[in-house]
Motif scaffolding. Structure first.
Motif, PDB file in Angstrom:
ATOM      1  N   ALA A  78     -15.132  27.054  19.542  1.00 31.47           N
ATOM      2  CA  ALA A  78     -13.922  26.867  18.802  1.00 31.47           C
ATOM      3  C   ALA A  78     -13.465  25.553  18.542  1.00 31.47           C
ATOM      4  O   ALA A  78     -13.160  25.095  17.529  1.00 31.47           O
ATOM      5  CB  ALA A  78     -13.002  27.867  19.300  1.00 31.47           C
ATOM      6  N   LEU A  79     -13.515  24.932  20.007  1.00 33.43           N
ATOM      7  CA  LEU A  79     -13.465  23.501  19.553  1.00 33.43           C
ATOM      8  C   LEU A  79     -14.461  22.479  18.817  1.00 33.43           C
ATOM      9  O   LEU A  79     -13.902  21.747  18.036  1.00 33.43           O
ATOM     10  CB  LEU A  79     -13.499  22.735  21.148  1.00 33.43           C
ATOM     11  CG  LEU A  79     -12.449  23.181  22.115  1.00 33.43           C
ATOM     12  CD1 LEU A  79     -12.780  22.684  23.551  1.00 33.43           C
ATOM     13  CD2 LEU A  79     -11.160  22.373  21.508  1.00 33.43           C
ATOM     14  N   LEU A  80     -15.541  22.929  18.799  1.00 36.93           N
ATOM     15  CA  LEU A  80     -16.525  22.638  17.817  1.00 36.93           C
ATOM     16  C   LEU A  80     -16.178  22.977  16.172  1.00 36.93           C
ATOM     17  O   LEU A  80     -16.093  21.963  15.441  1.00 36.93           O
ATOM     18  CB  LEU A  80     -18.038  23.128  18.070  1.00 36.93           C
ATOM     19  CG  LEU A  80     -19.055  22.722  17.073  1.00 36.93           C
ATOM     20  CD1 LEU A  80     -19.351  21.274  17.091  1.00 36.93           C
ATOM     21  CD2 LEU A  80     -20.235  23.648  17.375  1.00 36.93           C
ATOM     22  N   LEU A 119     -13.778  20.868  11.501  1.00 36.41           N
ATOM     23  CA  LEU A 119     -12.857  21.179  10.456  1.00 36.41           C
ATOM     24  C   LEU A 119     -11.996  19.704  10.247  1.00 36.41           C
ATOM     25  O   LEU A 119     -11.788  19.461   8.970  1.00 36.41           O
ATOM     26  CB  LEU A 119     -11.815  22.055  10.732  1.00 36.41           C
ATOM     27  CG  LEU A 119     -10.705  22.365   9.671  1.00 36.41           C
ATOM     28  CD1 LEU A 119     -11.328  23.021   8.482  1.00 36.41           C
ATOM     29  CD2 LEU A 119      -9.547  23.430  10.366  1.00 36.41           C
ATOM     30  N   VAL A 120     -11.686  19.146  11.207  1.00 30.75           N
ATOM     31  CA  VAL A 120     -11.214  17.683  11.100  1.00 30.75           C
ATOM     32  C   VAL A 120     -11.942  16.830  10.334  1.00 30.75           C
ATOM     33  O   VAL A 120     -11.811  16.002   9.229  1.00 30.75           O
ATOM     34  CB  VAL A 120     -10.477  17.177  12.300  1.00 30.75           C
ATOM     35  CG1 VAL A 120     -10.090  15.989  12.184  1.00 30.75           C
ATOM     36  CG2 VAL A 120      -9.517  18.163  13.049  1.00 30.75           C
ATOM     37  N   LEU A 121     -13.237  16.632  10.900  1.00 28.75           N
ATOM     38  CA  LEU A 121     -14.143  15.493  10.231  1.00 28.75           C
ATOM     39  C   LEU A 121     -14.491  16.014   8.701  1.00 28.75           C
ATOM     40  O   LEU A 121     -14.578  15.247   7.981  1.00 28.75           O
ATOM     41  CB  LEU A 121     -15.359  15.740  11.025  1.00 28.75           C
ATOM     42  CG  LEU A 121     -15.251  15.241  12.644  1.00 28.75           C
ATOM     43  CD1 LEU A 121     -16.794  15.287  13.301  1.00 28.75           C
ATOM     44  CD2 LEU A 121     -14.997  13.631  12.350  1.00 28.75           C
ATOM     45  N   LYS A 122     -14.728  17.420   8.460  1.00 28.81           N
ATOM     46  CA  LYS A 122     -14.835  17.901   7.036  1.00 28.81           C
ATOM     47  C   LYS A 122     -13.678  17.355   6.131  1.00 28.81           C
ATOM     48  O   LYS A 122     -14.061  16.965   5.201  1.00 28.81           O
ATOM     49  CB  LYS A 122     -14.935  19.375   7.145  1.00 28.81           C
ATOM     50  CG  LYS A 122     -15.045  19.882   5.639  1.00 28.81           C
ATOM     51  CD  LYS A 122     -15.201  21.657   5.906  1.00 28.81           C
ATOM     52  CE  LYS A 122     -15.430  22.138   4.626  1.00 28.81           C
ATOM     53  NZ  LYS A 122     -14.079  22.375   3.946  1.00 28.81           N
ATOM     54  N   ILE A 164     -11.636  14.806   6.509  1.00 33.74           N
ATOM     55  CA  ILE A 164     -11.624  13.203   6.466  1.00 33.74           C
ATOM     56  C   ILE A 164     -12.908  13.039   5.436  1.00 33.74           C
ATOM     57  O   ILE A 164     -12.531  12.245   4.494  1.00 33.74           O
ATOM     58  CB  ILE A 164     -11.976  12.778   7.720  1.00 33.74           C
ATOM     59  CG1 ILE A 164     -10.756  12.998   8.803  1.00 33.74           C
ATOM     60  CG2 ILE A 164     -12.239  11.332   7.744  1.00 33.74           C
ATOM     61  CD1 ILE A 164     -11.087  12.484  10.207  1.00 33.74           C
ATOM     62  N   LEU A 165     -14.055  13.510   5.509  1.00 35.27           N
ATOM     63  CA  LEU A 165     -15.066  13.337   4.661  1.00 35.27           C
ATOM     64  C   LEU A 165     -14.543  13.672   3.351  1.00 35.27           C
ATOM     65  O   LEU A 165     -15.168  13.112   2.246  1.00 35.27           O
ATOM     66  CB  LEU A 165     -16.356  13.995   5.199  1.00 35.27           C
ATOM     67  CG  LEU A 165     -17.111  13.411   6.474  1.00 35.27           C
ATOM     68  CD1 LEU A 165     -18.199  14.530   6.932  1.00 35.27           C
ATOM     69  CD2 LEU A 165     -17.526  12.014   6.058  1.00 35.27           C
ATOM     70  N   GLU A 166     -14.119  14.903   3.110  1.00 32.31           N
ATOM     71  CA  GLU A 166     -13.780  15.463   1.860  1.00 32.31           C
ATOM     72  C   GLU A 166     -12.756  14.268   0.918  1.00 32.31           C
ATOM     73  O   GLU A 166     -12.815  14.137  -0.188  1.00 32.31           O
ATOM     74  CB  GLU A 166     -13.192  16.831   1.772  1.00 32.31           C
ATOM     75  CG  GLU A 166     -13.963  18.079   1.872  1.00 32.31           C
ATOM     76  CD  GLU A 166     -13.493  18.951   2.005  1.00 32.31           C
ATOM     77  OE1 GLU A 166     -12.313  19.250   2.644  1.00 32.31           O
ATOM     78  OE2 GLU A 166     -13.866  20.206   1.959  1.00 32.31           O
ATOM     79  N   TRP A 167     -11.781  13.907   1.839  1.00 33.25           N
ATOM     80  CA  TRP A 167     -10.956  12.985   1.434  1.00 33.25           C
ATOM     81  C   TRP A 167     -11.590  11.716   1.114  1.00 33.25           C
ATOM     82  O   TRP A 167     -11.279  11.088  -0.122  1.00 33.25           O
ATOM     83  CB  TRP A 167      -9.856  12.624   2.564  1.00 33.25           C
ATOM     84  CG  TRP A 167      -8.936  11.439   2.141  1.00 33.25           C
ATOM     85  CD1 TRP A 167      -8.011  11.290   1.151  1.00 33.25           C
ATOM     86  CD2 TRP A 167      -9.299  10.145   2.462  1.00 33.25           C
ATOM     87  NE1 TRP A 167      -7.341  10.008   1.190  1.00 33.25           N
ATOM     88  CE2 TRP A 167      -8.130   9.231   2.096  1.00 33.25           C
ATOM     89  CE3 TRP A 167     -10.038   9.273   3.383  1.00 33.25           C
ATOM     90  CZ2 TRP A 167      -8.033   7.914   2.225  1.00 33.25           C
ATOM     91  CZ3 TRP A 167     -10.059   8.207   3.516  1.00 33.25           C
ATOM     92  CH2 TRP A 167      -9.351   7.155   3.061  1.00 33.25           C
ATOM     93  N   ARG A 168     -12.679  11.161   2.030  1.00 28.54           N
ATOM     94  CA  ARG A 168     -13.411   9.839   1.667  1.00 28.54           C
ATOM     95  C   ARG A 168     -14.334  10.032   0.342  1.00 28.54           C
ATOM     96  O   ARG A 168     -14.331   9.138  -0.367  1.00 28.54           O
ATOM     97  CB  ARG A 168     -14.225   9.802   2.895  1.00 28.54           C
ATOM     98  CG  ARG A 168     -14.682   8.316   2.760  1.00 28.54           C
ATOM     99  CD  ARG A 168     -13.903   7.129   2.834  1.00 28.54           C
ATOM    100  NE  ARG A 168     -14.580   5.883   2.522  1.00 28.54           N
ATOM    101  CZ  ARG A 168     -14.845   5.443   1.469  1.00 28.54           C
ATOM    102  NH1 ARG A 168     -14.766   6.073   0.363  1.00 28.54           N
ATOM    103  NH2 ARG A 168     -15.508   4.071   1.342  1.00 28.54           N
TER     104      ARG A 168
END
Length: 277
Positions: A251-253, A258-261, A263-267
């Protein structure tokens, strides 16, 4: 005014329904995992994660991901570059094959490997004669994981490369750059954010895969059980606290992914917006 008031109430109702759906089907189960994992205290939680079979499952999961993800990166880049930058016979067929794992059940994929490498399979007798073990061992788990995850990098890069076109590469080649130099200094920088996005999704699926791995692993405790399989075994043994403790790592993974996804979508969105301006 009546029309506007009706639309406002309808939009509020839709938003409330969406939030209720997210809470019941996503947030509540996620919170339950952590509550159950910590229900008997932090000491029991840590002990469950330090248990030898749990450590073995965690190590195997990381090992399989460390092997399958780089291989999928190499395949995804090669396939996307070929499809987006060149025209060749069988191009549409290659795209179809890349999408195959999305349409085939992971359990069916695992059964295919059993038919190929099992004792009674096509290559079973030859493998037995040469003392090579694919099924119920790490190689089988890696092969099954590669199959279910290999579309992620390619599918992320293909539309990105097609949108970018071939002009930059053709300009580099016309200026005397080699194919390798063109890829390293032109193509790769242009796709870096999309590549990271695809790698992130690929890694998350590799660590969380259950169906195909379950078929080819043999469920050998402490040897061929990945984290999802170990969770299943603990749950079936009514060792709920330990099962939820290991599940909390997955779940932590998912949360980190989700957080990194995001950030990358925003970038990626920011990069596309800057390019248009």
């Amino acid at each position: 005014m009546t029309n506007s008031h009706t639309k406002s109430r309808a939009s509020i109702g839709l938003i409330f329904t969406a939030l209720a759906f997210l809470f019941i089907f996503l947030l509540l189960p996620l919170v339950t995992v952590f509550v159950e994992a910590l229900s008997k205290g932090l000491d029991v939680y840590v002990t469950a994660l330090r248990e030898p079979d749990a450590v073995s499952a965690i190590k195997l999961t990381l090992t399989v991901a460390a092997i399958s993800v780089p291989l999928n990166i190499a395949f995804g880049i090669a396939a996307a570059w070929s499809i987006a930058k060149f025209d060749f016979p069988g191009k549409s067929l290659l795209i179809t094959f890349i999408d195959l794992p999305f349409s085939v059940s992971p359990v069916v994929a695992g059964l295919v490997y059993v038919l190929l490498f099992g004792m009674q399979g096509w290559f079973g007798p030859w493998l037995r004669e040469h003392d090579i073990q694919i099924l119920f061992a790490v190689p089988g788990i890696v092969l099954a994981t590669i199959f279910v995850t290999f579309p992620f990098v390619a599918r992320e890069l293909i539309p990105l490369m097609q949108e970018q076109g071939r002009d930059d590469e053709e300009a580099a080649l016309s200026l005397g750059a080699s194919g390798f130099q063109t890829f390293i200094f032109v193509t790769l920088p242009n796709i870096r954010w999309g590549l990271l996005y695809g790698v992130l999704l690929c890694n998350a699926r590799a660590m969380g895969e259950f169906g195909a791995v379950s078929v080819v692993s043999g469920h050998l405790r402490g040897l061929t059980n990945t984290m999802p399989l170990h969770v299943e075994i603990l749950y079936n043994e009514y060792n709920f606290t330990a099962a939820f403790a290991v599940a909390s790592l997955l779940a932590l993974l998912a949360l980190v992914t989700l957080v990194l996804k995001s950030i990358l979508e925003w970038r990626i969105g920011y990069q596309h917006g800057s390019a248009r301006h």
